[in-house]
Design an enzyme around this catalytic site. Structure first.
Site, PDB file in Angstrom:
ATOM      1  NE  ARG A  23       6.799 119.261  38.218  1.00 51.75           N
ATOM      2  CZ  ARG A  23       6.908 119.305  39.544  1.00 51.75           C
ATOM      3  NH1 ARG A  23       6.536 120.388  40.214  1.00 51.75           N
ATOM      4  NH2 ARG A  23       7.386 118.289  40.220  1.00 51.75           N
ATOM      5  CE1 TYR A  45       4.886 114.306  33.476  1.00 51.51           C
ATOM      6  CE2 TYR A  45       6.866 113.474  34.545  1.00 51.51           C
ATOM      7  CZ  TYR A  45       5.637 114.115  34.615  1.00 51.51           C
ATOM      8  OH  TYR A  45       5.152 114.549  35.834  1.00 51.51           O
ATOM      9  CG  ASP A  63       8.579 109.978  35.703  1.00 53.23           C
ATOM     10  OD1 ASP A  63       8.373 108.841  35.240  1.00 53.23           O
ATOM     11  OD2 ASP A  63       8.002 110.395  36.729  1.00 53.23           O
ATOM     12  CG  HIS A  83       2.683 118.748  35.405  1.00 49.87           C
ATOM     13  ND1 HIS A  83       2.048 117.656  34.884  1.00 49.87           N
ATOM     14  CD2 HIS A  83       3.395 118.288  36.472  1.00 49.87           C
ATOM     15  CE1 HIS A  83       2.354 116.584  35.592  1.00 49.87           C
ATOM     16  NE2 HIS A  83       3.174 116.948  36.563  1.00 49.87           N
ATOM     17  CE  LYS A 143      10.422 120.340  39.929  1.00 48.73           C
ATOM     18  NZ  LYS A 143      10.812 120.397  41.347  1.00 48.73           N
TER      19      LYS A 143
END
Length: 500
Positions: free
Chosen positions: A302, A311, A308, A240, A305
């Protein structure tokens, strides 16, 4: 590494291929995100103007969070008061903004009520001490200045950190709480800034961090060393971005004790990791987290996924740390090293800024996860932090580290002792590990000081996407605090006249 938007203007953006499961919720959301993001990119291409980071509207959004009573739905963040202060103050600092004296006094007073008599900070008044708000509180107070620094109970903080240290080197987040590699990062950052990073506090932590690395190369929240299944020797958790950043930054701070070339290692060789962190595997995983051009060049946290904005920092901010770890092999040479390295780009710095500028900005101010999500202080902070890192490409200067070490002033010479009280002033008081001599403590502090402040933007490597006014101030890649605040804070707690 992702392809830059400019290099694919003449080619169609390719969506994620179907996995053959038409009811897949994950794939549906992925395609929806790609559609809305690619629409924003198309609007930019048709506009034919330099993209602009709307600093004024973002500053207004952030200032409102500090000065206007918050809506009642913010009660869900009651345990995150120090975080709200840090996210807001750090974002403003990247815009070269600063709170006025009255606002700083309010910050100190608010955080004073969050600090507990037994050490550490809670998320709000009367709440138990917790590593996460302790990190946020110290980072926020770094921006306040001397009044903020003097409000911190260093001895109490050290007792709190040692009370939640576990035998395997990990930290629980609070009394009775869970083990989480983010706890290592919070504890080590606080300890480094406040000059309480002793061998006792660091013992075993590097080995714990290495045990969290997964088969993908990233890092999970914690390891499962007592698994009875021999076919799963690696951690059972999922790699992660947030955990990976916290682990890599922690590993970097711990090199004071685990690097055999460090003078502090010779004094206290307590933490040669039983297994090394595979930095190249971490690099491969980190690069694979950057999204495709159709997603704007941002990062996902991740595998498989959605992209976002937060990140931008948790994954994008990994690369300076990874690069510094990769370059350690030259640290023992007589050459400075960084000037001799072949210039390399480990990720698409321009592509990340494109995502932040074209996709993550909310029309009414503040930055967001992705289109369709509201702006918030958290995503504003970490989008901007990622953009600043991408613009300035910070790196460790070994020459500067040597100069800082040579200029280090002994804290024992600076200590003022009250004849009626054998303890020194708290401003320069040395916190020692058990059995640590004055000589060993000085070597350790000098090494922590010089390594921490040897970071700087890479000369000649600045890349600013869009309008030149989009440039942000650089931040320390380990602590995520603007460089001037880091230098001033550490000069105070290490009793130094100031870095070079």
């Amino acid at each position: 590494m992702a392809t830059t938007l400019d290099s694919v203007l003449t080619a169609p953006w390719v969506s994620t291929p179907s996995d053959g499961v038409p009811t897949s919720e994950t794939l549906r959301l992925q395609h929806e995100a790609e559609q809305v993001i690619s629409s924003l990119l198309t609007e930019h291409l048709q506009a034919s103007v330099d993209p602009l980071l709307h600093k004024d509207s973002h500053s207004t959004y952030l200032t409102r969070l500090l000065k206007v009573p918050l809506p009642k739905h913010f009660t869900g963040l009651d345990a995150s008061r120090p975080w709200l202060l840090y996210w807001t103050m750090h974002s403003l600092a990247l815009f070269d903004g600063e709170l006025d004296t009255q606002a700083k006094e309010r910050v100190v007073e608010t955080l004073r009520h969050c600090q507990n008599p037994d050490g550490g900070f809670g998320g709000g008044p009367g709440q138990i001490s917790h590593l996460a708000p302790s990190y946020a509180a110290v980072c926020a107070l770094a921006y306040v200045g001397e009044a903020g620094w003097k409000s911190i109970d260093r001895q109490g903080m050290y007792r709190f950190l040692m009370s939640i240290k576990q035998p395997d080197g990990s930290f629980i987040m609070h009394d009775g709480g869970e083990v989480d590699v983010r706890g290592c990062y919070c504890a080590l950052t606080v300890a480094t800034l406040l000059n309480i990073l002793t061998p006792d506090l660091a013992a075993g932590t590097a080995s714990f961090i290495a045990s969290c690395q997964t088969y993908e190369g990233g890092l999970a929240s914690s390891a499962h060393p007592f698994s009875q299944d021999p076919s799963h020797p690696a951690p059972l958790g999922e790699a992660h971005g947030g955990y990976a950043f916290c682990a890599a930054a922690s590993w970097s701070m711990l090199r004071v004790f685990s690097d055999t070339a460090s003078p502090a290692f010779a004094e206290a060789p307590i933490d040669l990791a039983r297994s090394e962190l595979d930095v190249r595997a971490l690099l491969r995983w980190s690069a694979s987290m950057q999204a495709m051009p159709i997603e704007g060049g941002g990062f996902r946290g991740r595998t498989n996924k959605l992209v976002d904005g937060c990140y931008s920092w948790w994954c994008g901010g990994l690369f300076p740390i990874v690069e510094s770890l990769l370059s350690e092999r030259a640290a023992g040479s007589d050459k400075d090293g960084e000037e001799d390295e072949e210039e390399r780009e480990l990720y698409d710095r321009k592509g990340l800024q494109q995502y932040i500028t074209l996709v993550a900005q909310a029309p009414a101010g503040g930055l967001r996860d992705k289109p369709g999500k509201p702006a918030d202080a958290y995503h504003t902070c970490y989008n901007l932090s990622g953009a600043a890192s991408a613009q300035h490409k910070p790196r460790v200067s070994r020459r500067l580290q040597r100069e800082l070490a040579e200029a280090f002033v002994s804290p024992f010479a600076a200590t003022v002792v009250d004849e009626d009280d054998s303890s020194s002033s708290d401003d320069v008081e040395v916190v020692r590990g058990e059995g640590e001599s004055d000589e060993a403590a000085e070597v350790r502090m000098r090494e922590v000081w010089s390594r921490s402040l040897a970071w700087q933007p890479r000369p000649g490597a600045k890349v600013v996407y869009g309008d030149a006014a989009n440039e942000l101030l650089p931040a320390h890649p380990v602590f995520n605090i603007a460089f001037p605040a880091v230098r001033a804070t550490m000069a105070h707690f290490y009793a130094q006249p100031g870095p070079l």
